[in-house]
Design a protein around this motif. Structure first.
Motif, PDB file in Angstrom:
ATOM      1  N   UNK A  35       0.804  -1.222   0.000  1.00 32.10           N
ATOM      2  CA  UNK A  35       0.000   0.000   0.000  1.00 32.10           C
ATOM      3  C   UNK A  35       0.839   1.274   0.000  1.00 32.10           C
ATOM      4  N   UNK A  36       2.133   1.189   0.350  1.00 32.78           N
ATOM      5  CA  UNK A  36       3.012   2.345   0.276  1.00 32.78           C
ATOM      6  C   UNK A  36       4.453   1.876   0.410  1.00 32.78           C
ATOM      7  N   UNK A  37       5.380   2.775   0.096  1.00 32.62           N
ATOM      8  CA  UNK A  37       6.794   2.422   0.162  1.00 32.62           C
ATOM      9  C   UNK A  37       7.624   3.692   0.266  1.00 32.62           C
ATOM     10  N   UNK A  38       8.887   3.502   0.641  1.00 34.55           N
ATOM     11  CA  UNK A  38       9.790   4.638   0.723  1.00 34.55           C
ATOM     12  C   UNK A  38      11.229   4.184   0.727  1.00 34.55           C
ATOM     13  N   UNK A  39      12.124   5.126   0.383  1.00 24.29           N
ATOM     14  CA  UNK A  39      13.556   4.856   0.391  1.00 24.29           C
ATOM     15  C   UNK A  39      14.306   6.077   0.908  1.00 24.29           C
ATOM     16  N   UNK A  40      15.466   5.821   1.495  1.00 19.71           N
ATOM     17  CA  UNK A  40      16.449   6.861   1.788  1.00 19.71           C
ATOM     18  C   UNK A  40      17.709   6.496   1.025  1.00 19.71           C
ATOM     19  N   UNK A  41      18.208   7.436   0.242  1.00 20.00           N
ATOM     20  CA  UNK A  41      19.392   7.211  -0.589  1.00 20.00           C
ATOM     21  C   UNK A  41      20.483   8.171  -0.136  1.00 20.00           C
ATOM     22  N   UNK A  42      21.630   7.625   0.196  1.00 20.09           N
ATOM     23  CA  UNK A  42      22.759   8.420   0.660  1.00 20.09           C
ATOM     24  C   UNK A  42      23.813   8.513  -0.436  1.00 20.09           C
ATOM     25  N   UNK A  43      24.089   9.743  -0.890  1.00 23.59           N
ATOM     26  CA  UNK A  43      25.213   9.953  -1.778  1.00 23.59           C
ATOM     27  C   UNK A  43      24.891  10.190  -3.232  1.00 23.59           C
ATOM     28  N   UNK A  44      23.622  10.364  -3.612  1.00 31.03           N
ATOM     29  CA  UNK A  44      23.325  10.669  -5.002  1.00 31.03           C
ATOM     30  C   UNK A  44      23.580  12.160  -5.247  1.00 31.03           C
ATOM     31  N   UNK A  45      24.468  12.480  -6.174  1.00 29.71           N
ATOM     32  CA  UNK A  45      24.924  13.863  -6.332  1.00 29.71           C
ATOM     33  C   UNK A  45      23.860  14.764  -6.944  1.00 29.71           C
ATOM     34  N   UNK A  46      22.857  14.203  -7.604  1.00 31.61           N
ATOM     35  CA  UNK A  46      21.759  15.000  -8.155  1.00 31.61           C
ATOM     36  C   UNK A  46      20.701  15.260  -7.097  1.00 31.61           C
ATOM     37  N   UNK A  47      20.330  14.242  -6.355  1.00 32.37           N
ATOM     38  CA  UNK A  47      19.278  14.377  -5.352  1.00 32.37           C
ATOM     39  C   UNK A  47      19.755  15.084  -4.086  1.00 32.37           C
TER      40      UNK A  47
END
Length: 302
Positions: A35-47
């Protein structure tokens, strides 16, 4: 039921593949929570551009969709400094030369009803309502780069299916937590934290645990002692993954009835609610693989 995944890369050559690997892990957990989802991304130079203060906004709270350039200009006026923005599906990822805390204050001044998904250097947090496979495609997660990622697929049991109820809960600078299970005494602890001035964005029990950990870290505690204090304080059944830009930690409750698997090689450390989330990782056939023991904190740092 929910599914959690985490991937900590030790080899820079793998950094360009973080998004692809994390997408595969998250989608494998789709039937544990659709029903839902999420992520944490460490180190993407664009985001999350290096050396910048960063804030991830899941929902502006205006009831309308706004152009990212307009959002950046509006926040820049409140901040009195330049702000850059990237739109990722319905999320707005903002960055500035100002600190993450100053940028966060400006976002809240400009958009008082905004749902803040996360803030801090080198981190972008995306979350939304819908099936994980649909969401990862809308985010373009497979193209993300970095050294660490955490993800969650949710099957809601005790609070609304809204962006504010999605995991990760990233309530401290650069910190986030994902959770499979339930805290039985979260209402009591929420009242205690509110009495100390802590403000909540949802009625989700996971947010209580995340803000409890964030409060301890703000007092100078480390992740390991903070998680041990959570184990002493919270009742219930849970597997938790807590991360910041430099660390990655996993703990289960005293009974350990919620599934978890950890795998480790010289190139990476990963965990998932089930082994199939790890099966596509490079070199997994040579990994050391184990099930974490009850109330033992497993932690790794860069």
């Amino acid at each position: 039921m929910c599914g959690i995944v985490g991937l900590h890369l030790r080899t820079p050559e793998l950094y360009p593949r973080l998004g692809t690997l994390l997408s595969g892990m998250l989608c494998e957990m789709g039937d544990r929570g659709s029903d839902s989802a999420g992520v944490a991304v460490y180190g993407d130079v664009t985001w999350s551009p290096p050396g910048q203060g960063c804030v991830s906004v899941a929902d502006l709270g205006t009831g309308r969709r706004e152009d990212i350039d307009l959002v950046a200009r509006t926040v820049a006026t409140a901040l009195d400094d330049d702000v850059e923005g990237v739109a990722v599906a319905d999320s707005h990822l903002l960055s500035s030369d100002a600190s993450s805390e100053a940028l966060l204050a400006a976002v809240r001044a400009a958009y008082p009803e905004a749902i803040i998904a996360g803030f801090g250097a080198d981190v972008a947090v995306l979350k939304g309502v819908g099936h994980p496979r649909v969401l990862t495609e809308s985010w373009g997660l497979a193209d993300a780069q970095g050294w660490q990622g955490v993800g969650h697929t949710r099957m809601a049991t005790e609070s609304a299916v809204t962006p504010s109820g999605c995991h990760p809960y990233a309530v401290g600078p650069g910190q986030c937590m994902v959770h499979n299970g339930s805290f039985a005494n979260h209402a009591t602890i929420r009242r205690e934290l509110r009495a100390r001035g802590v403000v909540f964005d949802s009625e989700n029990d996971t947010e209580v645990g995340a803000r409890f950990i964030a409060a301890l870290l703000a007092e100078g505690r480390d992740v390991e002692s903070s998680l041990k204090e959570l184990c002493r304080t919270f009742d219930g059944f849970y597997t938790l993954l807590v991360s910041d830009r430099d660390s990655f930690a996993v703990v289960r409750d005293a009974i350990a009835c919620k599934p978890a698997v950890i795998a480790e090689t010289d190139d990476w450390v990963a965990m998932g609610s089930e082994y199939r989330a790890l099966a596509g990782l490079p070199g997994v056939e040579n990994a050391r693989i184990w099930e974490p023991e009850p109330e033992v904190v497993y932690a790794w740092s860069r």
